[in-house]
Design an enzyme around this catalytic site. Structure first.
Site, short mmCIF file in Angstrom:
data_model
loop_
_atom_site.label_atom_id
_atom_site.label_comp_id
_atom_site.label_asym_id
_atom_site.label_seq_id
_atom_site.Cartn_x
_atom_site.Cartn_y
_atom_site.Cartn_z
N ASN A 196 -28.46 -17.49 19.03
CA ASN A 196 -29.56 -18.36 18.50
C ASN A 196 -30.14 -19.47 19.37
OD1 ASN A 196 -29.83 -16.69 16.41
ND2 ASN A 196 -28.16 -17.85 15.16
N GLU B 252 -55.10 -19.12 20.37
CA GLU B 252 -55.33 -18.66 21.92
C GLU B 252 -54.34 -17.90 22.36
OE1 GLU B 252 -56.10 -22.71 24.09
OE2 GLU B 252 -55.48 -21.33 25.45
N SER C 108 -35.67 -11.51 10.61
CA SER C 108 -35.08 -10.36 11.27
C SER C 108 -35.53 -9.02 10.69
CB SER C 108 -33.53 -10.27 11.15
OG SER C 108 -33.15 -9.99 9.74
#
Lengths: 490, 444
Positions: free
Chosen positions: B233, B259, B145
């Site tokens: 979550n 990528e 966070s």
């Protein structure tokens, strides 16, 4: 289009420019030459008339604008199951007409699709398909006998919603070839069901989930076909105008989840008919217009024998406005979770927090409310608050801290069935707790003083209201402090 | 073998990690003790196990257990103890769960300097061990966070060290952007700005997840009255699962961490794509809502499906990836994309040659049993690098300024050894970032 000339075109489901309809008539409609099909649209406002033309009734519709006459060649009768599968999952020829990949431009930049060729190759292996969707693919029948079983026998889940299947027999033709079928979605197909004892039982040996939303099925038809669903666990019957007419005798006994949402004709009495399904764990009753519920076999504070396994009840979007509804839910022996949003009881000016607390306090075994876990501290707080909030009412109704004298009358016990239990758990509320505190306003904290001027006997005794402790307005009372003395405080 | 190491830092990182690994295990048929379901059980769980690409995320031990390639770390033990005692305790090796004794108290300075510096060597040691088990480590996925002390401070320290020790490995972040409605600390803007400044040059791509956006999604779409961290979550786990699907299953698009960078990041500093996810349907409404490829594609342009609050119509796209998963056929995708054409609100920057990249992964989306989400046949995740995300930075910087103008709460940081200079430096860097975004959007 040879089958337009035969009579079994009547009752077939068709599609015209995205709108679905049922064929009700086939023949000549004078004075115009040629063959016409009379159709009744699913959408009652799509049509021009109710099946009659210039006085003659050719077919009947339920709605004055529900019908139309259409030329047969404008109508899509659909394709068989396997053709639909191939249409969706197999790219037969090269990508586009002129051999070049059509490039879509969005926001003046090209869209690059990565690896679609290998996906196409993978999906073309029909025998490997397990989880497919044929929604809105105009499937009207099973096709050649055994063809499905040969081409894609491993299908476990199929979404056949919004297709052109017109009878349960056609569904059976498909399902008979898919022995591993576990999940079947037939929503938005208007199916004809066999009347009386079914000519074919048709068995779905592995079917666990069946979705029949918006099919117009009746409860009787559900029960009739249910003997073919020996291991069914989830049954979805949303928006069918269902009226539960009988108890499921030997069928639906394995069902764990039943969705009866948006069936406005269902009322609380009909619910008794499904109250003895032994494995029913989850019942979804959103938007059925219910406002009351009562379990007559259980008195206040007792558990009912109905819905023995029910763990999760959903009653969102209903007309619940009385706390008696919530009280009744406490009688359910296994209830652990409840969702009760968008009801008059829970909307409105009252704080959402208070309503949540009250629901928690009134249903003792609830562990989850509106998808939020009820932690032990929350339950404790809610129950203590409830006990305090209704303490005065309890006393007025005959409640007493002394257990010998504690005899609240029936009305109170009916309105607050858990109250006595809460008193046992936390002790009866003390009088001190129940005293109604005035909100802390300064005017409630004032002392009334009688003030006399001893040296001026003819001066009247003054009465003034002044703040008690602190004297924040000292010096501003307008009194000559030396001259006055406080006689008494009231 | 292109392995990815997941590193979960602080309470947010760890709890999101818990949700993600639980979901990965369901998707790959791995039981809570690390043993793969045998073929009979797999049949019934409808999983194809020919595909062993999941070895990018799991390490197979000689005993046949599959151990996640992950490290969980926190400066205090409570949250990690939750994992040690939880359902998946046998999934992880004890050395993968690192906890200190004294937490960072929502203070970047403690996480970065005082308390964090004591644990960093142990952490790097453990990462080394995990890296040794890899034959071709691609890079790291960091979960943390912005607002917490450990999530901000310890992560900054770690990222610097990882850049030194593993200089050529990609680092992808999943960062939780602070939301006032469910935050516990006033100083989150400070922590967020400080950590963004110090991590900016070390992260290759950062997927921001705004707690407020997810809170609203849980509340309005999923009927959760007061969304808890658990609900939030689980939803983040779904998005992460969609993003990492190509890394874990055979798929065509974004198979490598590199990528992602190549497809989404035009300049090193402009590496904050916005994530949108669809469909989001409550388990109570299963089978009642339309879920066609067109529907879920259209939902990607719906504000309410965004995991970061900003208005893409006010910005320009620099790059965009659409990752479909489940029962999706190319035909439907082409039709859905053609329908998107009519949206003239999609504006790309002039200087970028590529537009949308679209990939399909046939693996169906999974949900946690008993969760809030309905199981669906197909899902899509759109990753778009849009200049509109600068709104999120502007909001954060504004809150920072309000407090910093009064030097409020600063002493907590000063006493741990920080200087005001670091604050102004960090704030300047973020101001420069905002300007960079504005420049991106300008036409020639």
């Amino acid at each position: 289009m040879n089958d337009t000339l035969t009579s079994d075109v009547i009752g077939r489901r068709v599609e015209v420019n995205g709108e679905h309809a049922t064929v009700r008539f086939s023949g000549i409609v004078p004075p115009v030459a040629g063959l016409w099909l009379g159709v009744e649209w699913d959408n009652p406002e799509r049509g021009k008339h109710d099946g009659s033309h210039e006085g003659t009734v050719y077919f009947k519709c339920r709605h004055p604008t529900g019908g139309s006459f259409i030329r047969p060649n404008k109508v899509n009768f659909g394709v068989d199951f396997l053709t639909a599968v191939k249409n969706r999952y197999v790219l037969e020829d090269g990508p586009e007409e002129d051999g070049k990949e059509q490039i879509v431009i969005i926001g003046n930049k090209p869209v690059e699709t990565i690896g679609f060729d290998s996906i196409i190759k993978q999906q073309s292996q029909l025998s490997k398909l397990q989880d497919i969707s044929l929604r809105n693919c105009a499937v009207n029948c099973a096709g050649d006998k055994g063809a499905i079983a040969e081409a894609c026998p491993n299908i476990r889940k199929v979404d056949l919603s919004r297709n052109l299947l017109s009878s349960w027999d056609e569904v059976l033709d498909i399902a008979d070839q898919l022995g591993h079928l576990e999940v079947l979605n037939l929503s938005e197909n208007k199916l004809r069901f066999p009347s009386g004892s079914p000519s074919r039982t048709g068995t779905f040996p592995a079917l666990k989930v069946l979705v029949l939303n918006r099919t117009g099925i009746t409860w009787a038809e559900v029960l009739r076909c249910a003997s073919g669903w020996p291991v069914l666990e989830e049954l979805y019957l949303e928006s069918n105008d269902l009226f539960i007419s009988e108890r499921p005798a030997d069928v639906l006994q394995t069902v764990k989840l039943l969705d009866l949402s948006s069936n406005q004709l269902i009322d609380e009495n009909q619910l008794f008919l499904i109250a003895y399904l032994p494995r029913l764990e989850q019942l979804i009753l959103s938007d059925i217009g219910i406002s009351t519920i009562h379990f007559p076999d259980a008195g206040t504070g007792h558990k009912t024998a109905m819905f023995p396994s029910l763990q999760y009840l959903v009653v969102n979007d209903n007309q619940i406005s009385q706390w008696s509804f919530i009280n009744e839910l406490d009688k359910l022996p296994s209830l652990q979770a409840l969702s009760c949003i968008r009801n008059p009881l829970t909307e409105g000016s009252k704080e959402a927090q208070t309503t949540r607390q009250l629901i928690i306090a009134r249903i003792g075994q609830l562990k989850t409310l509106n998808k939020c876990e009820i932690l032990p501290e929350e339950r404790r707080g809610a129950e203590l608050d409830y006990r305090k909030a209704f303490g005065n009412e309890w006393k007025k109704a005959g409640g007493h801290q002394d257990p010998d004298k504690n005899r609240p009358h029936e009305q109170f016990l009916e309105a607050h069935p858990r109250y006595q239990l809460l008193c046992l758990k936390y002790g009866a509320p003390e009088d001190g707790e129940l005293k109604l505190h005035q909100p802390f306003l300064l005017k409630n904290q004032l002392l009334t003083l009688k003030i006399k001027y001893p040296n001026q006997v003819d001066q009247k005794v003054l009465e003034k209201q002044l703040p008690g402790a602190g004297w924040p307005h000292r010096g501003r009372t307008g009194l000559d402090e030396k001259a006055a003395c406080v006689v008494s405080t009231l | 073998m292109r392995e990815c190491l997941s590193i979960h830092i602080g309470q947010a990182g760890i709890q999101i990690g818990d949700a993600c690994w639980e979901l990965y295990c369901l998707e790959h048929g791995i039981q809570p003790d690390g043993v793969v379901l045998n073929s009979d059980q797999l049949e019934s769980a409808n999983l194809e196990h020919m595909d062993t690409s999941f070895n990018t995320f799991f390490c197979e031990t000689r005993a046949g257990k599959h151990v996640p390639r992950a490290l969980f770390m926190d400066l205090e033990p409570a949250v990690i103890d939750g994992i040690r005692a939880g359902r998946h305790r046998s999934l992880f090796h004890p050395e993968q769960l690192v906890s200190g004794k004294e937490d960072a108290a929502n203070n970047y300075a403690r996480g970065r300097y005082s308390v964090g510096s004591e644990i960093i060597d142990l952490v790097l040691e453990r990462i080394r061990k995990l890296a040794e088990q890899c034959s071709g480590l691609q890079g790291f996925l960091i979960f943390r966070s912005f607002g917490g002390g450990t999530g901000s401070g310890l992560t900054s320290l770690l990222m610097e060290q990882l850049s030194i020790e593993y200089s050529r490995k990609t680092k992808l972040e999943f960062s939780v952007y602070p939301a006032p409605r469910i935050s516990t600390a006033v100083v989150e803007p400070y922590n967020s700005v400080l950590t963004t400044h110090s991590t900016l040059e070390h992260a290759d791509c950062t997927f921001m997840v705004d707690n407020e956006a997810i809170y609203d999604i849980c509340h309005h779409k999923l009927g959760v009255e007061r969304p808890s961290y658990a609900s939030i979550n689980r939803l983040i786990g779904q998005a992460v699962s969609c993003i990492t699907a190509s890394l874990r299953f055979e798929g065509p698009l974004n198979v490598d961490l590199i990528e992602f960078q190549t497809n989404l990041v035009p300049y090193p500093r402009i590496h904050f794509p916005m994530t949108t996810f669809a469909p989001i349907i409550s388990a109570d409404n299963a089978y009642r809502e339309e879920l066609s490829v067109s529907d879920i594609t259209a939902a990607c342009f719906d504000f309410s499906n965004q995991l970061v609050k900003c208005d893409p119509r006010l910005g320009k796209y620099m790059a965009c990836c659409l990752l479909y998963r489940g029962d999706v056929v190319p035909k439907d995708v082409n039709a859905a994309i053609a329908a998107m054409k009519s949206r003239n609100s999609v504006q790309f920057v002039d200087w970028c040659p590529t537009g949308f990249k679209v990939g399909i992964n046939n693996q169906p989306p999974t949900v946690m049993p008993g969760g809030d989400l309905a199981k669906v046949q197909r899902a899509v995740c759109m990753l778009s690098n849009t200049t509109a995300v600068v709104e999120a930075w502007a909001r954060l910087d504004h809150k920072f300024d309000l407090m910093y103008a009064k030097r409020a709460f600063l002493h907590w940081y000063i006493r741990e050894g920080m200087e005001e200079g670091e604050f102004s430096e960090a704030r300047e860097d973020l101001a420069a970032l905002e300007k960079d975004y504005e420049e991106m959007g300008q036409s020639f």
